[in-house]
Design a protein around this motif. Structure first.
Motif, mmCIF file in Angstrom:
data_model
loop_
_atom_site.group_PDB
_atom_site.id
_atom_site.type_symbol
_atom_site.label_atom_id
_atom_site.label_comp_id
_atom_site.label_asym_id
_atom_site.label_seq_id
_atom_site.Cartn_x
_atom_site.Cartn_y
_atom_site.Cartn_z
ATOM 1 N N UNK A 173 0.845 -1.188 0.000
ATOM 2 C CA UNK A 173 0.000 0.000 0.000
ATOM 3 C C UNK A 173 0.888 1.247 0.000
ATOM 4 N N UNK A 174 0.288 2.365 -0.391
ATOM 5 C CA UNK A 174 1.044 3.610 -0.560
ATOM 6 C C UNK A 174 0.413 4.718 0.258
ATOM 7 N N UNK A 175 1.284 5.561 0.798
ATOM 8 C CA UNK A 175 0.851 6.662 1.656
ATOM 9 C C UNK A 175 1.643 7.905 1.295
ATOM 10 N N UNK A 176 0.951 9.006 1.009
ATOM 11 C CA UNK A 176 1.665 10.229 0.673
ATOM 12 C C UNK A 176 2.349 10.793 1.918
ATOM 13 N N UNK A 177 3.492 11.424 1.690
ATOM 14 C CA UNK A 177 4.333 11.868 2.797
ATOM 15 C C UNK A 177 3.639 12.907 3.678
ATOM 16 N N UNK A 178 2.823 13.768 3.091
ATOM 17 C CA UNK A 178 2.144 14.791 3.887
ATOM 18 C C UNK A 178 1.224 14.142 4.916
ATOM 19 N N UNK A 179 0.491 13.111 4.494
ATOM 20 C CA UNK A 179 -0.393 12.411 5.425
ATOM 21 C C UNK A 179 0.413 11.674 6.480
ATOM 22 N N UNK A 180 1.534 11.093 6.076
ATOM 23 C CA UNK A 180 2.395 10.398 7.031
ATOM 24 C C UNK A 180 2.896 11.355 8.102
ATOM 25 N N UNK A 181 3.223 12.580 7.713
ATOM 26 C CA UNK A 181 3.697 13.563 8.686
ATOM 27 C C UNK A 181 2.572 13.978 9.629
ATOM 28 N N UNK A 182 1.363 14.151 9.090
ATOM 29 C CA UNK A 182 0.226 14.491 9.954
ATOM 30 C C UNK A 182 -0.074 13.372 10.943
ATOM 31 N N UNK A 183 0.167 12.133 10.523
ATOM 32 C CA UNK A 183 -0.062 10.978 11.396
ATOM 33 C C UNK A 183 1.116 10.728 12.336
ATOM 34 N N UNK A 184 2.131 11.595 12.245
ATOM 35 C CA UNK A 184 3.313 11.516 13.123
ATOM 36 C C UNK A 184 4.053 10.200 12.974
ATOM 37 N N UNK A 185 4.144 9.699 11.743
ATOM 38 C CA UNK A 185 4.915 8.478 11.504
ATOM 39 C C UNK A 185 6.402 8.804 11.493
ATOM 40 N N UNK A 186 7.231 7.892 11.961
ATOM 41 C CA UNK A 186 8.673 8.166 12.018
ATOM 42 C C UNK A 186 9.319 8.050 10.641
ATOM 43 N N UNK A 187 10.464 8.697 10.495
ATOM 44 C CA UNK A 187 11.234 8.634 9.250
ATOM 45 C C UNK A 187 12.253 7.495 9.334
ATOM 46 N N UNK A 188 11.765 6.281 9.439
ATOM 47 C CA UNK A 188 12.677 5.133 9.473
ATOM 48 C C UNK A 188 11.969 3.910 8.911
ATOM 49 N N UNK A 189 12.775 2.985 8.418
ATOM 50 C CA UNK A 189 12.267 1.736 7.851
ATOM 51 C C UNK A 189 12.335 0.642 8.904
ATOM 52 N N UNK A 190 11.288 -0.136 9.001
ATOM 53 C CA UNK A 190 11.326 -1.270 9.926
ATOM 54 C C UNK A 190 10.309 -2.330 9.514
ATOM 55 N N UNK A 191 10.584 -3.553 9.928
ATOM 56 C CA UNK A 191 9.635 -4.663 9.841
ATOM 57 C C UNK A 191 9.151 -5.006 11.249
ATOM 58 N N UNK A 192 7.917 -5.463 11.350
ATOM 59 C CA UNK A 192 7.384 -5.971 12.609
ATOM 60 C C UNK A 192 6.909 -7.395 12.363
#
Length: 248
Positions: A173-192
């Motif tokens: 899935x894809x998420x635009x960066x502006x929305x990611x910033x509003x959602x306070x997502x971190x600027x890092x890559x990770x797997x869970x």
């Protein structure tokens, strides 16, 4: 100086927040302390180019940068590949970089950029084989890619490959960066993996994977799971995204 967002306790992506810098320092975004406040009588040796900001204790407890792992402690190679064979239920990823430098992708990437209609995908088959095996057994592999308004050449290449990822059973899935910033997502890559093991990916500046830092501390795992939940809530499926952003 450039910043990498670590997290916020604001709930809306703004103040207060903690950032890591590209020169091994930390930047804290908080509330300015009024110059008339008694704090200025208590502070020690405040220089002319310094000031005071106030942040909640919780902000630093949750988001102060962890010590950088020793390179010898990073999981890589066969041990890293085993993570995708050994999980039991789910493997979910947040993907934030605009470019990755992976050795066996370099020639296919060049072919893609040149417009070659027959991009070599033999190098990709081991990953696709693992995905087909895992999803056939009912396991879920999914990722959200955070993307800027204008896709980089590498992101277009990834979008071209995503048709094969999804055919093998991955949910991308894809998420635009502006929305990611509003959602306070971190600027890092990770797997869970299975909601109990976080694998934070570490890269060189050029985008070469150094390895994965494995974390099982419950509070850290819960925070990463929350970020993923938020990312998937706002993201759109590959099938919809590619209609508006054809890779070629």
């Amino acid at each position: 100086m450039r910043l990498r967002f670590n997290g916020t306790t604001s709930g809306g992506g703004g103040c207060p927040a903690v950032y890591e810098t590209d020169r091994n320092t930390v930047v804290v975004q908080g509330w300015k302390v009024d110059r008339r406040d008694g704090a200025y009588q208590d502070v020690r040796h405040l220089a002319a180019d310094e000031d005071l900001v106030e942040v909640p204790r919780e902000l630093l407890e949750r988001f102060a940068p962890r010590p950088a792992p020793d390179p010898s402690e990073l999981v890589k190679g066969e041990a890293f590949a085993a993570l995708f064979r050994d999980f039991a239920y789910t493997a979910r990823r947040l993907e934030t970089r605009t470019h990755y430098d992976i050795e066996n992708e370099r020639e296919p990437f060049r072919q893609f950029l040149s417009g070659d209609p027959d991009v070599d995908l033999e190098w990709f088959e081991p990953w696709l084989h693992t995905m087909r095996e895992q999803t056939a057994q009912g396991r879920v592999i999914s990722r959200v890619r955070v993307v800027p308004p204008q896709l980089t050449d590498y992101l277009r290449f990834e979008l071209f490959l995503a048709e094969h990822n999804t055919a093998a059973g991955e949910d991308i899935q894809y998420l635009d960066r502006a929305t990611a910033e509003l959602a306070a997502l971190p600027d890092k890559d990770f797997w869970l993996f299975d909601s109990h093991t976080v694998a934070v990916l570490h890269f060189t500046t050029e985008g070469q994977l150094l390895g994965a830092e494995l974390i099982t501390e419950p509070a850290v795992v819960i925070e990463h799971a929350r970020w993923l939940d938020s990312a998937f809530q706002h993201a759109i499926a590959y099938e919809e995204f590619v209609k508006e952003h054809p890779p070629r």
